[in-house]
Motif scaffolding. Structure first.
Motif, short mmCIF file in Angstrom:
data_model
loop_
_atom_site.label_atom_id
_atom_site.label_comp_id
_atom_site.label_asym_id
_atom_site.label_seq_id
_atom_site.Cartn_x
_atom_site.Cartn_y
_atom_site.Cartn_z
N GLY A 42 -4.09 1.74 -0.31
CA GLY A 42 -3.36 2.14 -1.51
C GLY A 42 -2.59 1.03 -2.17
O GLY A 42 -2.80 -0.14 -1.90
N LEU A 43 -1.70 1.44 -3.04
CA LEU A 43 -0.89 0.51 -3.81
C LEU A 43 0.39 0.21 -3.05
O LEU A 43 0.96 1.07 -2.38
N TYR A 44 0.87 -1.01 -3.19
CA TYR A 44 2.09 -1.45 -2.52
C TYR A 44 3.08 -1.98 -3.54
O TYR A 44 2.68 -2.44 -4.61
N THR A 45 4.34 -1.88 -3.21
CA THR A 45 5.38 -2.48 -4.06
C THR A 45 6.23 -3.40 -3.21
O THR A 45 6.41 -3.19 -2.02
N TYR A 46 6.74 -4.43 -3.85
CA TYR A 46 7.65 -5.38 -3.22
C TYR A 46 8.85 -5.52 -4.15
O TYR A 46 8.68 -5.86 -5.33
N LEU A 72 -1.43 1.05 -12.01
CA LEU A 72 -0.26 1.62 -12.64
C LEU A 72 -0.09 3.04 -12.16
O LEU A 72 -1.03 3.83 -12.16
N TRP A 73 1.12 3.38 -11.73
CA TRP A 73 1.44 4.74 -11.29
C TRP A 73 2.05 5.46 -12.48
O TRP A 73 3.00 4.96 -13.09
N SER A 94 -7.30 8.76 -18.44
CA SER A 94 -8.24 7.88 -19.14
C SER A 94 -7.72 7.47 -20.52
O SER A 94 -8.21 6.51 -21.10
N TYR A 95 -6.74 8.19 -21.04
CA TYR A 95 -6.12 7.77 -22.29
C TYR A 95 -5.27 6.51 -22.10
O TYR A 95 -5.01 5.79 -23.05
N ILE A 96 -4.84 6.27 -20.87
CA ILE A 96 -4.03 5.10 -20.55
C ILE A 96 -4.91 3.94 -20.10
O ILE A 96 -4.66 2.79 -20.43
N GLY A 97 -5.92 4.25 -19.31
CA GLY A 97 -6.81 3.21 -18.77
C GLY A 97 -7.88 3.88 -17.94
O GLY A 97 -8.22 5.03 -18.14
N LYS A 98 -8.38 3.16 -16.94
CA LYS A 98 -9.42 3.68 -16.07
C LYS A 98 -8.78 4.26 -14.82
O LYS A 98 -8.21 3.52 -14.01
#
Length: 100
Positions: A42-46, A72-73, A94-98
């Motif tokens: 998954g996605l990680y944040t720092y 992007l979350w 999909s209006y924001i991106g993929k």
């Protein structure tokens, strides 16, 4: 950054960490399966900032790759429950991106 890897990726062996002058960090995993597991988890944040991970290749150029893909979350407050199915969320996203 080593402490981050040790705490967040406690399900794999701790990678070696190298900081590059161009502003990126390379994590070197001893086992390819560990690297794949980190990439797939998954996605990680720092420090509350998204951390983008991808495979490094010998022809990697940070400036060329930097802004091609940014995970992007997105939060949709007040979204009616009947939209909470994958097909509908994917269409909205999909209006924001993929959507991933």
């Amino acid at each position: 950054m080593l402490k981050f890897g040790y705490n967040i990726w406690n399900f794999v062996a701790t990678p070696q960490v190298y900081s590059h002058d161009e502003g990126y960090i390379v994590f070197l995993f001893d086992i390819k399966a560990d690297k794949n597991q980190v990439l797939q988890n998954g996605l990680y944040t720092y420090n509350n900032r998204p951390m983008v991970l991808w495979n490094w290749g010998k022809d990697f150029r940070f400036k060329d790759e930097m802004l091609r893909f940014i995970p992007l979350w997105v939060v949709f407050p007040g979204l009616p429950i009947y939209y909470w199915v994958e097909k509908n969320l994917s269409r909205i996203g999909s209006y924001i991106g993929k959507p991933i």
